[in-house]
Design an enzyme around this catalytic site. Sequence first.
Site: not given
Length: 534
Positions: A275, A270-272
Amino acid sequence: MTKNVRVRFAPSPTGPLHIGGVRTALFNYLFAKKYNGTFVLRIEDTDQTRYVEGAEKYIIDALNWCDIPFDEGPTSTALSIGSKNEKFGPYRQSERKHLYKKYADELIASGNAYYAFDTAETLDFHRKDHEAKGKTFIYNWHNRLKLSNSLSLSVEETQAKLDAGEDYVIRFKSPQDETLHLKDIIRGDIKIDTNVLDDKVLFKSDGMPTYHLANIVDDHLMEISHVIRGEEWLPSLALHYQLYKALGWEAPEFAHLPLILKPTGKGKLSKRDGDKLGFPVFPLQWTDPKTKDISRGYKEDGYFPEAMINFLAFLGWNPGTEQEIFSLEELIESFDLDRVNKSGARFDPDKTKWFNHHYMQEQSNDALAEMFKSTVDENVSFSNSSAVLSEASAMEPQAHYNNDIDVNYISLAIGLIKERATFISDFWELSHFFFTAPTSYDEKASKKALKDGTKALMTELINIINNNTDFTVETLQTEIKGWITSNEIGFGKVMMPLRLALVGALQGPDVFDIMFMIGKNETLKRIENIVKAL
């Protein structure tokens, strides 16, 4: 492959294209090109409430940057336009909504679908009631006759509700007590008990189809031969097969790609995760039109599209050999769905950097210099009298401090340092001393390099360089090493402070290459500076 291969990539314009989507597009593209087929881009925007401005353009820009352009699609940027587009377009589902009601009506007429008038409040009540009893509410054969639909109502009652303009949906009528035998190219034979399937909504009274009906109708009308999509669509396979059968159409072949997993191997990427661990999960930078939040992109982070394509190809596919570096042409030649894995593919950020490092080395120094030049111009103070005045003899890469740094000079510098770089953004740290003189000296390096006799040795070195008339790498190496050897001086006593003077630290390429690049005058100035500091 005997049939005419036509594949499609069908994203929804609800935000930026995740690299999982790019991987799906890539596998479709490779499969199409291997069999001289057609790669179609279709924008599935039936859910207008989730539409995000700019997302469609982002999808197209991302595919083009990755060098996997579509043959047919929603804009004139498609490679194949004209008769193909006239036959199969338009390519946005919102522009095709006039097509779907006909097929929804056919399904009702054949008894494969029915009108349902249940309100959101009613359905919510049944869900909560089931939850309270430890059950899951499924709208299908076991309860549909107890709900408000054209199966439980009379023909007259149904027509009256339709005439009154009541909200409705059209649901597919899943069969009872049957076993479906489905086939997936990657996963093999699949058995499904129809008793566990719900009666999915196909069409809504607002005139828009759901994904399921629009997807099937479009794939049929666009003559899609193979549906290659992500594993998350596997639960929809049973419904889609049944829809093809109910409409009397031949189904395409299906292939469901494995998930791309987190670097830990547990859970979907995921994008998380990006990040948290410091890597992008989108091909291009994305600015959210509402929040203005910026998400990093592989392009802006300095990745080459060839590197991104190469590492994405290995997320779920194995060539069956030890080869890891593939050009796009080699991927097309080697790719096939029978070598795609069933299990999830773990994303490895370090491996992506490894690929980028390789493609960095494949780039010409001149091309890299053009990319790096703006960084050099920003960092170099042209008013500084210690700016580089190269005296690289025949190459004449003059970097005039009152103008701008010559790109040929930058190219020569890159040739000496790029082996240690993974991104263009690494270049300045690795090469800054080619463009500006040190303004300070690394403290740890200074303690190691500067001794009691260093000042005298550096002063004598200045005289040797001053007397040098042929300022080339070979001559410098011969004269300076000869002086060190004949005087029985330890090499470290001269070479370490010399490097410190030129670079400001004990790092960088060969000292004599640095001296030749920055030229005689600049070399002398830097050694004089460290003598003064001593």
